[in-house]
Design an enzyme around this catalytic site. Structure first.
Site, PDB file in Angstrom:
ATOM      1  N   PRO A   1       0.524  -1.350  -0.066  1.00 30.17           N
ATOM      2  CA  PRO A   1      -0.305   0.039  -0.462  1.00 30.17           C
ATOM      3  C   PRO A   1       0.781   1.471   0.159  1.00 30.17           C
ATOM      4  O   PRO A   1       1.905   1.343   1.038  1.00 30.17           O
ATOM      5  CB  PRO A   1      -0.659   0.105   1.551  1.00 30.17           C
ATOM      6  CG  PRO A   1      -0.645  -1.129   1.822  1.00 30.17           C
ATOM      7  CD  PRO A   1       0.408  -2.157   1.274  1.00 30.17           C
ATOM      8  N   LEU A   2       0.357   2.191  -0.528  1.00 30.47           N
ATOM      9  CA  LEU A   2       1.486   3.376  -0.871  1.00 30.47           C
ATOM     10  C   LEU A   2       2.028   3.574   0.507  1.00 30.47           C
ATOM     11  O   LEU A   2       2.286   5.100   0.675  1.00 30.47           O
ATOM     12  CB  LEU A   2       0.683   4.070  -1.997  1.00 30.47           C
ATOM     13  CG  LEU A   2       1.341   5.302  -2.866  1.00 30.47           C
ATOM     14  CD1 LEU A   2       2.437   3.827  -3.363  1.00 30.47           C
ATOM     15  CD2 LEU A   2       0.628   6.118  -3.495  1.00 30.47           C
ATOM     16  N   CYS A   3       1.082   3.876   1.248  1.00 27.72           N
ATOM     17  CA  CYS A   3       1.391   4.796   2.980  1.00 27.72           C
ATOM     18  C   CYS A   3       1.722   4.136   3.092  1.00 27.72           C
ATOM     19  O   CYS A   3       2.183   4.893   4.160  1.00 27.72           O
ATOM     20  CB  CYS A   3      -0.216   4.671   3.483  1.00 27.72           C
ATOM     21  SG  CYS A   3      -0.925   3.233   3.952  1.00 27.72           S
ATOM     22  N   THR A   4       2.089   2.597   3.261  1.00 26.74           N
ATOM     23  CA  THR A   4       2.575   1.825   4.150  1.00 26.74           C
ATOM     24  C   THR A   4       5.085   2.483   3.405  1.00 26.74           C
ATOM     25  O   THR A   4       5.471   3.053   4.514  1.00 26.74           O
ATOM     26  CB  THR A   4       3.176   0.820   3.829  1.00 26.74           C
ATOM     27  OG1 THR A   4       1.738  -0.259   4.236  1.00 26.74           O
ATOM     28  CG2 THR A   4       3.921  -0.545   4.660  1.00 26.74           C
TER      29      THR A   4
ATOM     30  N   GLU B   1       4.706   6.197   4.709  1.00 26.34           N
ATOM     31  CA  GLU B   1       4.655   7.190   5.901  1.00 26.34           C
ATOM     32  C   GLU B   1       5.363   5.901   7.130  1.00 26.34           C
ATOM     33  O   GLU B   1       6.002   6.561   7.636  1.00 26.34           O
ATOM     34  CB  GLU B   1       3.182   7.378   6.520  1.00 26.34           C
ATOM     35  CG  GLU B   1       3.103   8.641   5.823  1.00 26.34           C
ATOM     36  CD  GLU B   1       1.707   8.887   5.405  1.00 26.34           C
ATOM     37  OE1 GLU B   1       0.867   8.303   5.644  1.00 26.34           O
ATOM     38  OE2 GLU B   1       1.581   9.570   3.892  1.00 26.34           O
TER      39      GLU B   1
END
Lengths: 377, 523
Positions: free
Chosen positions: A136-139, A142
């Site tokens: 996932p992009l947020c992983t 961030e």
């Protein structure tokens, strides 16, 4: 279309160190013909999509050693395009183009026999292939936790930030080195360990570990099945063999069933077209079709090009057909099959595909088929 | 710095530098270099095996052009061993390739000590009599043996070693070692320091599931007399309890906690397999014991003392939705405990070594660390002598196989492979070699096969007539594709044995090229 690389040499036994850089097809053909007398192998150093359908139609059996779902899907649609069904919706035996397909990954592998119209085709069982792991992009952005997260951050996010429009080339060692050092920086920032150059290559290129033994087993199984089809000396694998050699040895045969509604090996997607619809309008319809959809199509009807996207000379020759009614172009017969090659979306990626369409005309369709009215190349 | 492009890159990712080193130190003896032997060695040579010695007394004939890729027209009338060696050498010039132009049967009879020099012997296409002799020789000198055979559309692969111990079994799916069923003080302390009821939504959805489970199971335990969920109903309720702590639907960490909730209910202690190993008779250590058993003895002492019934903590944790800092802290806590467990085991190892009069530093720290990490996955493989298998097969297993639809063809082939060898000793040729004698050979083969089954204590009529005719149809032919399949398996088992990684074949593999429903028989 591949060239020989050093990392192939631990298992691709037809190649030697001095062959690195040369086309695989050419070297393989030469080596086998050198060793085995009386066999004729013609190499073609090109992409599988570069050959027209008639080329594939010449063969009795198609054996696949491909390395992607997309490539298998394409050749599957080509082989299935030859398939014709009789009025009882049974496949016509002489139009069945058998395929033998194999694949490996580390200690695992599979081999299967595809008889279009009888066994499931590749598309019928596409659910067998799990979607590729995507973080996932947020992983990545961030909350990275693993070395792989840091690598993919550098590869998928930081690269574009720093290099703007320049596309990343996994085969360029400088690009890889850049990703590696950025991944290291990020890992250090977050206190994550484990980023190595080898892991960086593995994650970015999606390197699949490969050894000689598994490939020998699976290719032997495929070759055996091809021999059976060619000679009839024993019954065929029915129809999917999975193999796992990491923990002891496990082989299993599963008999999958054909999907009668398959877009590829079924009788064809039924499309009702008004007899006045132009080819251009038909192309627009295909792009919006609920179950297909297919864009940038090139179409062939019984060997005749209705419209070709490429090469430019053919495009020019067939362009005038776009304004003509499809009904006329197909010889004014009430229904028939056409083959369409174009772009579809598979696993969120755009890829080439071939689809069989059953066209049924409505509107003013009575009247004798008038071949003189059909224009085009 | 960028690593040099290694031709072994794709396999190093599987067995690592250590595995590769073991391969490069190994010396293999191949008996018979027909298609089966050649194909086996081809895979090992490509992988960088240290040295190969090919034993074959035959000359290359025209018929070999049809099934052996390691010979060509120019090889005809020359020593097959010599030609195969030369073509194999082309595949990898780091391999030392030698050959001996002698029949394997003669070598087995006249010079058994010859085999002492090898790491592994691979015997292909040998008949039963020679196999039984070779098996005993290899046992005597403690050399690993792989037997491989291709016959028409069938074939077999069987390993024969007295004992093979594996630490790096590297199983595909093995449960992580999170100890959520029995959290230790440091883990509990860390969980305590985190507030599950935080008002910060980002922190709430990035609290790792390990922390969630440790805290919530404690909440549960205090309401259930200190016990963790164990019945199906309790597990379901526990899951509901977890769900109730979610503040929004997209909290992946809570979903992961619910999926992993079963981990708090896992039984404590060691697996039945590990239990068997630590209670093996070899754990009675003396000065001649292998290091593996010294380590197992130390493991046993740990389990009975510091471990409190548990093996050492593996130390790594799977990825999970989490704030980076929480995840890293968790990693440190698990690693700390694994390190502490390792130190305890190291003390036991030294103690045992001293007791048996060996230098306490003979087993390296890295070896002990690796052993601790893999303690839950150890495997001990022991193989019966082939003669024992023939003379006293496990009757219940044979009968099971004969009556099971999935196994009947495989066990049929197993019996028939033995039958064709006996046929050959009687008639000096394989059954079905001559078209004109097909019917007579079929009935002769049947008599022999039924005899073998009767000797095994089974009903001879359970063998299918069709299979017997099929076996005659093969006429002893060695098909290249079948040889390549068998060779692939034999080479892969060789690699597992030499690298001491992964789990080797523990039964006899019987190939079924008719419908590919091959089977493993445990006799």
């Amino acid at each position: 279309m591949d060239r020989i690389e050093v990392s192939n040499l631990n298992r691709q036994f037809l190649f030697r160190l001095q062959d690195v850089g040369k086309p695989k097809a050419e070297v393989a053909a030469m080596r086998v013909m050198e060793r085995v007398s009386g066999v004729n192998i013609v190499p073609h150093f090109c992409r599988i999509e570069d050959k027209n359908i008639e080329f594939y139609g010449d063969f009795n059996i198609i054996a696949l050693g491909l390395d992607s779902i997309e490539a298998r899907s394409y050749i599957n649609s080509v082989a299935c395009s030859f398939l014709e069904y009789d009025s009882d919706d049974k496949p016509c035996e002489e139009t069945i183009k058998p395929m033998v397909d194999g694949g490996t990954e580390g200690f695992k592998g599979h081999a299967r026999v595809i008889l279009p119209g009888i066994t499931p085709c590749f598309e019928c069982t596409i659910w067998l292939f799990p979607p590729q792991v995507k973080f996932p992009l947020c992983t990545l952005a961030e909350t990275p936790r693993t070395a792989a997260h840091c690598i993919e951050y550098a590869h998928l996010i930081k690269w574009n930030e720093v290099h703007g429009g320049k596309s990343f080339d996994a085969d360029d060692p400088e690009h890889m080195q850049w990703v590696y050092s950025e991944a290291l920086k990020r890992a250090e920032l977050f206190g994550i360990s484990g980023v190595t150059y080898s892991l960086t290559q593995g994650v970015v290129k999606n390197i699949i570990p490969a050894i000689a033994s598994t490939n020998a087993i699976i290719s032997a199984a495929c070759a055996l099945e091809a021999l059976k089809i060619a000679t009839g000396f024993s019954k065929s694998l029915s129809n999917y063999l999975t193999y796992n050699g990491a923990e002891g040895l496990h082989t299993k045969v599963t008999e999958f069933w054909k999907d009668n509604d398959c877009l590829v090996c079924g009788p064809g997607v039924l499309i009702e077209v008004d007899s006045t619809t132009s080819l251009q309008k038909f192309i627009d319809l295909l792009r919006e079709h609920p179950t297909l959809p297919i864009s940038k199509p090139s179409m062939v009807h019984r060997g005749k090009n209705l419209y070709m996207q490429a090469p430019p000379i053919l495009e020019e020759m067939t362009r005038s057909n776009l304004q003509l009614p499809l009904f006329d172009l197909m010889g004014r017969i009430p229904k028939d099959v056409i083959h369409v090659t174009g772009t579809v979306t598979l696993n969120d990626r755009k890829t080439s595909a071939l689809r069989k369409l059953r066209i049924v005309f409505k509107g003013n369709v009575d009247g004798v088929a008038d071949m003189d009215m059909a224009g085009g190349a | 710095m960028a690593e040099p492009k290694s031709k072994y890159d794709r396999q190093l990712r599987i067995w690592g530098e250590q595995g590769q080193e073991a391969l490069e130190k190994a010396s293999i003896c191949l008996l018979n270099c027909g298609p089966t032997g050649s194909e086996t060695l081809k895979n090992l040579v490509l992988g960088g095996i240290g040295s190969i010695t090919v034993i074959d007394g035959s000359k290359v004939e025209e018929g070999d052009m049809g099934n052996n890729f390691m010979v060509d027209l120019q090889s005809i009338a020359q020593s097959k061993a010599k030609c195969v060696c030369a073509f194999l050498q082309e595949l990898n010039d780091s391999v030392r390739a030698k050959f001996v132009e002698e029949s394997p049967e003669a070598l087995i009879d006249t010079n058994p000590a010859f085999f002492q020099q090898f790491t592994l012997v691979i015997a292909t296409q040998l008949l039963e009599n020679s196999i039984l002799k070779l098996d005993k020789i290899c046992r005597q000198y403690n050399i690993m043996l792989i037997v491989a055979r291709s016959y028409g559309l069938t074939g077999l692969v069987r390993i024969s070693i007295k004992e093979h111990d594996v630490v790096d079994t590297k199983p595909d799916h093995f449960l992580d070692d999170l100890r959520l069923n029995n959290p230790w003080p440091e883990l509990k302390q860390f969980a305590e320091s985190i507030d599950l009821y935080t008002t910060d939504p980002v922190v709430h959805k990035h609290t790792p599931y390990v922390v969630i489970l440790v805290k919530i199971v404690e909440e549960w335990a205090s309401a259930h007399g200190g016990k963790f969920p164990s019945t199906r109903e309790e597990k379901r309720e526990f899951k509901e309890l977890l769900k109730s702590k979610m503040i929004s639907l997209d909290e992946d960490n809570y979903k992961e906690a619910m999926e992993a909730s079963f981990k708090v209910s896992l039984p404590c202690g060691i697996s039945p397999q590990l239990h068997q190993i630590v209670n093996d008779s070899s754990v009675e250590i003396d000065s001649s014991s292998y290091n593996f058993w010294v380590l197992v003895a130390a493991l046993k002492e740990f389990i009975e003392n510091e471990g409190g019934g548990e093996p050492p903590l593996e130390g790594s944790i799977p990825d999970m939705t989490s704030l980076t800092e929480y995840y890293i802290s968790l990693q440190k806590i698990y690693q700390s405990k694994a390190d502490a467990d390792f130190l305890a085991i190291e003390q036991h190892v030294k103690g045992i070594l001293k007791r048996i009069g060996r230098d306490p530093d003979t087993i390296l720290k890295t070896t002990i660390k690796n052993f601790c990490k893999n303690a839950r996955k150890l495997m001990v493989c022991r193989y019966r002598l082939i003669e024992d298998e023939f003379n006293s097969p496990i009757l219940t297993e044979v009968q099971k196989y004969l009556t099971d639809e999935d196994y009947s063809v495989a066990v049929g082939f197993y019996v028939l492979l033995r039958a064709v060898d006996r046929f050959t000793s009687n008639y000096n040729r394989f059954p079905g070699l001559f078209d004109g004698e097909m019917d007579e050979d079929t009935s002769r083969l049947k008599t022999i096969a039924v005899g073998i089954l009767n000797d095994m204590g089974c009903n001879g009529s359970s063998l299918s007539e069709d299979l017997i005719s099929e076996m005659c149809r093969y006429g002893g032919a060695e098909l290249h594709t079948v040889a390549a399949y068998i060779g692939g398996i034999a080479s892969q088992e060789a690699i597992k044995l030499i690298t001491k990684q992964f789990i080797p074949l523990t039964g006899t593999f019987i190939f079924n090229g008719i419908d590919h429903k091959s089977q493993l028989l445990f006799l």
